[in-house]
Design a protein around this motif. Structure first.
Motif: not given
Length: 446
Positions: A325, A327, A384
């Motif tokens: 993801k 992040t 996300n």
């Protein structure tokens, strides 16, 4: 007595001409080197007696034959001009051998498709803003051999434990290879500070000190050449392929990035209320990286095989160590952007197949877009967004992202479109092959 250059001697490359360096180091032949868009090192072997000609006139290549670098068979030669600052004596590979990185030109103009030219164009934009980029890179690789059956196997048959990471025994069995590489790096003044066994069987990492972006990119090209050449001497293959084994961890090219104003680092802020030690500028830079992660994937994870690493559910050791993801967070290796210390950010998306020049150009451009937009990435751990599941998805994201496309077009328009087409064809060439998985799954399924 070692024939390696000392750090003091290699430092002369900042001011000395290539001819002076060749004479001072007792060089007999120079590998005049450039890379195509895939990162393939292309070179001509130039005798010391012709180095003056190399400096003055460059050396010619049929660009189309060299690889993916924006040329047709009918195009004029690439004329590569050496950058003496990149001069690297390689006496331990062959006595009297050196390598110098070159900038391809066509009709007297820097070639816009050349990866080193692209990075230099991006860095020139930073310089106009009074900014210098410094980057450290962790280049992971596997040491493998082919079995008699043709199957790929770990070079060290005893390196077979379920949790091999940092295993002192596995490390010691590769002592000769690892210490030879380390000795060469230190002799060049690159400051090798650690050599370790990574998470996959047969996987290693050898670290050297960070430097300005172009210097680190040049060193990565040389490092790959060194490691592969030395491995071949021991009947091994050193591969930077992202995922050579289905059930083992893939190889990353983690980039530790920071921006500077002269000698002043711009990323640290001890009073950071979020607790990561980052300045507002650093957070904005992170935001740019995360916002453009899908398109960045086409550049920093640029092969079909790359996405076997980023989409892996798990490995034999229990972790993939690759982001899934977009992040960011603190000292947490599951994030795309990790903040190990407040003086830098670590981008963990890039893999061993990344072209270092293009990867750095794209990452710096994406990060600076966040700075210019005064963007905020949110609290650590937030976000996300999914990463592209395949190279084709990443190429589509690149085409829709003017910021990352703009990085590839830094030296001239049309490069991003050309790069996307090359990668699209690579995906389709792979996709058209019938694999053993397909025959195993479908042959008698219906």
């Amino acid at each position: 007595m070692s024939m390696l250059a000392t750090p003091r001697e290699t430092a002369l490359s900042d001011s000395a001409t290539l001819s002076e360096l060749v004479e001072a180091q007792g060089i007999r032949f120079v590998l005049a080197t450039f890379v195509d868009m895939t990162g393939k090192p292309c070179a001509k072997l130039v005798p010391a007696s012709a180095v003056g000609m190399l400096e003055r006139d460059g050396v010619g290549f049929a660009g189309y034959a060299a690889g993916s670098i924006g040329q047709k068979p009918s195009d004029p030669d690439l004329i590569t001009l050496p950058d003496a600052a990149s001069f690297t004596p390689l006496h331990e590979i062959k006595p009297g051998l050196a390598m110098v990185q070159c900038d391809p030109h066509v009709d007297g103009v820097p070639w816009k498709y050349a990866p080193r030219v692209i990075l230099k164009s991006v860095l020139a934009r930073l310089a106009e803003r009074g900014i210098t980029a410094k980057i450290g890179a962790e280049a992971e690789y596997f040491l493998v051999r082919r079995e008699a059956s043709g199957a790929l196997a770990v070079a060290d048959a005893k390196d077979a434990s379920a949790r091999p990471c940092y295993d002192a025994r596995d490390l010691t069995r590769m002592y000769d290879h690892l210490t030879e590489v380390s000795t060469i790096l230190n002799g060049l003044g690159w400051a090798n500070y650690a050599n370790d066994h990574e998470d996959g069987n047969g996987q290693f990492e050898q670290n050297f000190e960070y430097a300005e972006a172009l210097v680190t990119a040049d060193r990565l090209v040389t490092f790959r050449y060194l490691v592969q050449t030395l491995a071949e001497r021991r009947d091994m293959t050193a591969t930077f392929m992202p995922k050579p084994f289905t059930d083992r961890t893939g190889s990353g090219l983690h980039m530790h990035m920071s921006l500077w104003d002269g000698d002043t680092p711009l990323f640290p802020a001890p009073d950071d209320p979020r607790g990561l030690g980052l300045s507002p500028m650093a957070y904005r830079f992170v935001s740019g990286l995360l916002a453009h992660a899908p398109a960045l994937s086409a550049v920093v994870t640029p092969t079909v095989n790359s996405f076997k690493r980023t989409t892996a559910a798990t490995t034999a050791s229990g972790a993939t160590w690759a982001p899934r993801k977009a992040t960011y967070g603190g000292n947490d290796r599951t994030h795309l952007v990790r903040v190990p210390d407040g003086d830098r950010v670590e981008v963990r998306l890039a893999d061993g197949s990344a072209n270092p020049y293009l990867a750095m150009a794209a990452l710096l451009t994406a990060g600076l877009s966040g700075v210019d937009a005064a963007a905020d990435p949110g609290e650590p751990g937030s976000g996300n967004a999914d990463l592209p599941p395949t190279l084709l998805h990443a190429v589509e994201a690149l085409g829709a992202d003017p910021v990352v496309s703009g990085a590839l077009d830094a030296a001239g328009d049309g490069v991003a479109a050309y790069y996307a087409q090359v990668k699209r064809e690579e995906f389709l060439a792979w996709h058209s092959q019938v694999s053993s998985w397909e025959t195993d799954t479908y042959l008698t399924a219906f």
